[in-house]
Design an enzyme around this catalytic site. Structure first.
Site, PDB file in Angstrom:
ATOM      1  N   CYS A 113       5.656  -5.633  -6.864  1.00  0.00           N
ATOM      2  CA  CYS A 113       6.316  -4.381  -6.478  1.00  0.00           C
ATOM      3  C   CYS A 113       6.143  -4.096  -4.996  1.00  0.00           C
ATOM      4  O   CYS A 113       7.031  -3.544  -4.339  1.00  0.00           O
ATOM      5  CB  CYS A 113       5.786  -3.228  -7.306  1.00  0.00           C
ATOM      6  SG  CYS A 113       4.012  -2.925  -7.107  1.00  0.00           S
ATOM      7  N   HIS A 281       1.443   1.484  -7.529  1.00  0.00           N
ATOM      8  CA  HIS A 281       2.784   0.914  -7.652  1.00  0.00           C
ATOM      9  C   HIS A 281       3.598   1.259  -6.416  1.00  0.00           C
ATOM     10  O   HIS A 281       3.437   2.333  -5.830  1.00  0.00           O
ATOM     11  CB  HIS A 281       3.459   1.478  -8.900  1.00  0.00           C
ATOM     12  CG  HIS A 281       4.755   0.816  -9.270  1.00  0.00           C
ATOM     13  ND1 HIS A 281       4.912  -0.549  -9.327  1.00  0.00           N
ATOM     14  CD2 HIS A 281       5.967   1.349  -9.607  1.00  0.00           C
ATOM     15  CE1 HIS A 281       6.146  -0.834  -9.698  1.00  0.00           C
ATOM     16  NE2 HIS A 281       6.805   0.303  -9.867  1.00  0.00           N
ATOM     17  N   ASN A 301      13.091   2.073  -8.836  1.00  0.00           N
ATOM     18  CA  ASN A 301      12.030   1.213  -9.329  1.00  0.00           C
ATOM     19  C   ASN A 301      12.528  -0.234  -9.342  1.00  0.00           C
ATOM     20  O   ASN A 301      13.711  -0.498  -9.110  1.00  0.00           O
ATOM     21  CB  ASN A 301      11.602   1.648 -10.735  1.00  0.00           C
ATOM     22  CG  ASN A 301      10.207   1.176 -11.106  1.00  0.00           C
ATOM     23  OD1 ASN A 301       9.559   0.445 -10.358  1.00  0.00           O
ATOM     24  ND2 ASN A 301       9.731   1.591 -12.268  1.00  0.00           N
TER      25      ASN A 301
END
Length: 335
Positions: A113, A281, A301
C-alpha cells in the site's frame, strides 16, 4: 429468596462474560455491533468471515517509523485570499485527467500500500501538471521491487522513502496486472479480498518480486529512458494546508492507523467505532466534502473496486482521525 439471588447472580455473571467476549472482527455480530451504534458510517461484509486477520494485517504495509528516518522538506502554502470550496473532487477538478485519477488499483496479496499510494498520486500529478498531455501510470511494481531503502516490499515500507526514491532514482511507468501500458506492469495477480467477488480468492502474502532493470516483453520501451522523477515534500498537519495542496497540485498520499472495524467499511464517513489496532495503511486522498453535516476526506484505497464504496471511502476530516492528517506527502513531477 436465596434461590432468586443465586439466579440473579448467575445471569449477571453470564451477561458480564458475554459482554467481555471479544467478537471476531469479520463476524456478523461485529458488523451488527458497528451498525447498531448508528454512527456516521455503515459496515457490511467485505471479507469472508474465514479470512485470517493475519492476512488483513499484511495488507497494511506502512511500517513503524524508523529511527533517524530522513525528513522531507515541509511545504507551506500562503493562505491569504485562498477560498476553500465546501466540496472538492480531483476527478472533477481536472476532468481531462479523470481516467488517471479515477483508476482504482489492486495491491493484491502484497503489503505494498505504501507504494500504491505514492505512485497513484505521482501519476495524477504528471497528468495534472502536463495539462493532460502526459497520461501514464507510474509503476507500483518498479517502486515496490527496487526501492531497498523504502522497506521490505510486500512486507511493508515507508511512504516518505517512496517519494524520496522518485526524486533521487526515478520510477518507470507501468499499469495494472497484465497490461502493456508502460514499462513494468504489476506482476501480482489481482485477487478477491471480498465476498461474492469476481476474482480468484486471495491467498498468503506473496514474496516481493525480484527487481529488474528491463521493461516487460512487448512494451518496446527502454527502462533507463522511461524513468520519471519529481520532487518530494510533506504537508503540515493543517486541514487548510492539505486542502490547498490538493486543489493546487493534485491528490496526496496519506497514511493512518487501521482498526478492526475499517475492513468492514461500506458507506458514510468512517471514524473508529469498534475494535483493536491492526496496523498502518497508506492511501490516496483526492478531495473532501460534507455528508449529513459531517466533514470528510475522500480517499481511494488499493483493495480493488469491489471493496468499500467502489474502492473509495470517506474518513472524518478535521479531527486527525486515526492520524489521517499527520503524514501527508506530495511532490511535483519533472516534466
Amino acid at each position: 429468596m436465596k434461590g432468586l439471588l443465586l439466579s440473579v447472580a448467575i445471569f449477571a455473571t453470564i451477561a458480564l462474560s458475554h459482554g467481555a467476549e471479544k467478537l471476531h472482527p469479520l463476524s456478523d455480530e461485529f458488523i451488527d455491533a458497528i451498525n447498531n451504534k448508528h454512527t456516521t458510517w455503515k459496515a457490511r461484509r467485505n471479507f469472508d468471515v474465514n479470512t485470517p486477520m493475519s492476512s488483513i494485517r499484511q495488507l497494511l504495509g506502512v511500517l513503524p517509523r524508523k529511527e533517524n528516518a530522513p525528513k522531507l522538506p515541509l511545504k507551506i502554502h500562503p493562505e491569504d485570499d485562498i477560498e476553500i470550496p465546501i466540496t472538492f473532487d480531483a476527478r472533477e477538478g481536472w476532468p481531462d485527467c479523470e481516467d488517471i485519477i479515477g483508476t482504482i488499483r489492486d495491491q493484491a496479496s502484497c503489503g505494498s500500500c505504501w507504494a500504491f499510494g505514492a505512485v497513484e498520486a505521482m501519476s495524477d500529478r504528471i497528468c495534472i501538471h502536463s495539462d493532460a498531455k502526459t497520461k501514464v501510470l507510474i509503476s507500483a511494481e518498479d517502486l515496490n521491487d527496487c526501492c531497498t531503502d523504502c522497506g521490505d516490499g510486500c512486507n511493508g515500507g515507508w511512504p516518505d522513502e517512496a517519494w524520496l526514491y522518485w526524486s533521487q532514482k526515478g520510477i518507470v511507468t507501468g499499469g495494472l496486472y497484465g497490461s502493456k501500458d508502460g514499462c513494468k506492469a504489476y506482476s501480482i495477480t489481482p485477487c478477491d479480498h471480498h465476498v461474492n467477488g469476481t476474482l480468484p480468492a486471495c491467498g498468503e502474502i506473496q514474496s516481493t518480486p525480484v527487481c529488474t532493470s528491463v521493461c516487460d516483453d512487448g512494451t518496446n520501451l527502454v527502462y533507463a529512458e522511461d524513468k520519471t522523477t519529481g520532487t518530494a515534500y510533506s504537508i503540515m498537519q493543517s486541514v487548510k494546508q492539505i486542502q490547498i495542496e490538493i486543489m493546487t497540485n493534485g491528490p496526496v498520499e496519506a497514511d493512518y492507523d487501521v482498526y478492526e472495524d475499517f475492513p468492514n467499511y461500506s458507506s458514510g464517513v468512517y471514524q473508529h467505532t469498534q475494535g483493536d489496532y491492526e496496523g498502518g495503511h497508506a492511501i490516496k486522498i483526492i478531495g473532501w466534502g460534507v455528508e449529513d453535516g459531517v466533514d470528510y476526506w475522500l480517499a481511494a484505497n488499493s483493495w480493488n473496486a469491489e471493496w468499500g464504496d467502489r474502492g473509495y471511502f470517506k474518513i472524518l476530516r478535521g479531527e486527525n482521525e486515526c492520524g489521517i492528517e499527520a503524514d501527508i506527502i506530495g511532490g511535483l513531477p519533472n516534466l
